[in-house]
Design a protein around this motif. Sequence first.
Motif, short mmCIF file in Angstrom:
data_model
loop_
_atom_site.label_atom_id
_atom_site.label_comp_id
_atom_site.label_asym_id
_atom_site.label_seq_id
_atom_site.Cartn_x
_atom_site.Cartn_y
_atom_site.Cartn_z
N VAL A 51 -2.29 2.22 -4.59
CA VAL A 51 -1.43 3.36 -4.86
C VAL A 51 -2.20 4.64 -4.58
O VAL A 51 -3.20 4.93 -5.23
CB VAL A 51 -0.92 3.36 -6.32
CG1 VAL A 51 -0.09 4.61 -6.59
CG2 VAL A 51 -0.08 2.11 -6.59
N VAL A 52 -1.71 5.40 -3.60
CA VAL A 52 -2.30 6.69 -3.24
C VAL A 52 -1.31 7.78 -3.62
O VAL A 52 -0.15 7.76 -3.18
CB VAL A 52 -2.60 6.76 -1.73
CG1 VAL A 52 -3.21 8.11 -1.36
CG2 VAL A 52 -3.52 5.62 -1.32
N VAL A 53 -1.74 8.71 -4.44
CA VAL A 53 -0.88 9.82 -4.87
C VAL A 53 -1.24 11.07 -4.08
O VAL A 53 -2.41 11.44 -4.00
CB VAL A 53 -1.02 10.09 -6.38
CG1 VAL A 53 -0.34 11.40 -6.77
CG2 VAL A 53 -0.43 8.93 -7.18
N VAL A 78 4.24 5.95 -11.03
CA VAL A 78 2.88 5.47 -10.73
C VAL A 78 2.38 4.57 -11.85
O VAL A 78 1.81 3.48 -11.60
CB VAL A 78 1.93 6.66 -10.49
CG1 VAL A 78 0.48 6.18 -10.44
CG2 VAL A 78 2.29 7.38 -9.20
N HIS A 79 2.57 4.99 -13.10
CA HIS A 79 2.14 4.15 -14.23
C HIS A 79 2.90 2.82 -14.23
O HIS A 79 2.31 1.76 -14.48
CB HIS A 79 2.38 4.88 -15.55
CG HIS A 79 1.37 5.94 -15.85
ND1 HIS A 79 0.06 5.65 -16.18
CD2 HIS A 79 1.46 7.30 -15.85
CE1 HIS A 79 -0.61 6.78 -16.38
NE2 HIS A 79 0.22 7.79 -16.18
N ARG A 90 0.87 -1.17 0.00
CA ARG A 90 0.00 0.00 0.00
C ARG A 90 0.91 1.22 0.00
O ARG A 90 1.53 1.55 1.01
CB ARG A 90 -0.93 -0.03 1.21
CG ARG A 90 -1.81 -1.28 1.27
CD ARG A 90 -2.74 -1.26 2.45
NE ARG A 90 -3.75 -0.20 2.34
CZ ARG A 90 -4.91 -0.34 1.69
NH1 ARG A 90 -5.21 -1.49 1.09
NH2 ARG A 90 -5.78 0.65 1.64
N LEU A 91 1.02 1.85 -1.17
CA LEU A 91 1.99 2.91 -1.39
C LEU A 91 1.38 4.29 -1.28
O LEU A 91 0.27 4.53 -1.79
CB LEU A 91 2.63 2.80 -2.77
CG LEU A 91 3.69 1.74 -3.02
CD1 LEU A 91 3.03 0.39 -3.26
CD2 LEU A 91 4.56 2.12 -4.21
N LEU A 92 2.12 5.21 -0.67
CA LEU A 92 1.86 6.63 -0.78
C LEU A 92 2.95 7.21 -1.66
O LEU A 92 4.14 7.13 -1.32
CB LEU A 92 1.87 7.31 0.59
CG LEU A 92 1.71 8.84 0.57
CD1 LEU A 92 0.34 9.24 0.02
CD2 LEU A 92 1.92 9.43 1.96
N VAL A 93 2.56 7.76 -2.80
CA VAL A 93 3.52 8.33 -3.74
C VAL A 93 3.37 9.85 -3.70
O VAL A 93 2.36 10.39 -4.16
CB VAL A 93 3.30 7.81 -5.17
CG1 VAL A 93 4.36 8.39 -6.12
CG2 VAL A 93 3.34 6.28 -5.20
N ILE A 112 -0.84 2.74 4.97
CA ILE A 112 0.34 2.80 4.10
C ILE A 112 1.50 2.02 4.72
O ILE A 112 1.80 2.16 5.90
CB ILE A 112 0.75 4.26 3.85
CG1 ILE A 112 -0.36 5.03 3.13
CG2 ILE A 112 2.08 4.34 3.09
CD1 ILE A 112 -0.71 4.52 1.76
N ASP A 113 2.16 1.20 3.89
CA ASP A 113 3.37 0.52 4.35
C ASP A 113 4.61 0.92 3.57
O ASP A 113 5.73 0.57 3.93
CB ASP A 113 3.20 -1.01 4.29
CG ASP A 113 2.78 -1.51 2.91
OD1 ASP A 113 3.43 -1.16 1.91
OD2 ASP A 113 1.80 -2.27 2.84
N THR A 114 4.42 1.67 2.47
CA THR A 114 5.53 2.08 1.63
C THR A 114 5.32 3.52 1.17
O THR A 114 4.25 3.83 0.63
CB THR A 114 5.65 1.17 0.39
OG1 THR A 114 5.80 -0.18 0.80
CG2 THR A 114 6.84 1.58 -0.47
N VAL A 115 6.30 4.37 1.39
CA VAL A 115 6.28 5.73 0.87
C VAL A 115 7.33 5.85 -0.22
O VAL A 115 8.50 5.48 -0.02
CB VAL A 115 6.57 6.77 1.98
CG1 VAL A 115 6.71 8.17 1.37
CG2 VAL A 115 5.47 6.76 3.03
#
Length: 367
Positions: free
Chosen positions: A43-45, A31-32, A16-19, A89-92
Amino acid sequence: MTFSEQKQSNSKEQRRLLVTGGAGFIGSNFVHHWCKQYPGDRVVVLDALTYAGNRQNLSSLAGHQNFHFVQGDICNDALVNALLKEESIDTVAHFAAESHVDRSILGPDAFVRTNVVGTFTLLDAFRQHWERRNQPKSDRFLHVSTDEVYGSLGPDDHPFTETTPYAPNSPYSASKAGSDHLARAYYHTYGMPTIITNCSNNYGSYHFPEKLIPLMCINILMGKPLPVYGDGQNVRDWLYVGDHCSALDVVIHKGKPGETYNIGGNNEVKNIDLVNKLCEVMNELAADLPIRPAQKLITFVKDRAGHDRRYAIDATKIKTELGWTPAETVDGGLRRTIEWYLHNRDWWQPLLSAEYQAYYSQVYTQV
């Protein structure tokens, strides 16, 4: 285990990413890339949509179940904390930054705020979030930085390595150096799983027109002068953005917390030679150029203040430890990039706003 096998293995452990900065140039390409490679991941931007952020860069992802866009500032600690918690989120993947040297010379305050204060806000919010979740070993905070923190190289100097002393020469590179130091400190002080990457000059699709390659492509198509700083002999290592994204993918999955990885394209080119390459390909591919050959448009202008002479990356570490190498040559990457700008005029034409034109006139005073 090969990287393809590693990807299959990790795809079963959905992230679960925060970009941050995911509507910008490198961020949107990342992101793509991630959504294509790992469609099951969330994917959360988070993007403030300043002048270089563009929702159009992510338009094809609208409506996808595992994609969510939030407009907001990384300096807003309440918003950042809420997103980390609500989205689990587990990944930034931290791309958000003011990134253009010329703009940092004209107005350095925004660079300190976003690049230093914003990075601190993210780091501290993620630290608290990570601790509340009992410090999972698989969590990652990827801090995406630049080779410019290392300063300038002489013509015969060895390329930058991960142990090259920091020597930033612009407000932009100094602010990025500060953010790198914060990311490093959060690993050594709190054990937080931060990883730093320092990349060379990127190019490719969705690149804002003020940067060298899109600027030259667009000016050639419009028949405008091609401003080249100084004598044009400044050297840069050019990294195709798709290669950069694949490297960051490898770093997230296989990189070691607390480490730094330099990412380069193995493509050192003088600025004037790069501009000539762009002209040659444009002459070949664009049938309706206002001025032909495009080389007639090359115009030398006053050099940038404190202009670093040469950047070059030694990417041995990421190759030997993580198995990554760039796939794209500069000739192939430039052709792909030029074709993108030829076929996406509706993307870049609206970006040539009055604000952009005023900035352009301020920077290139002799054009």
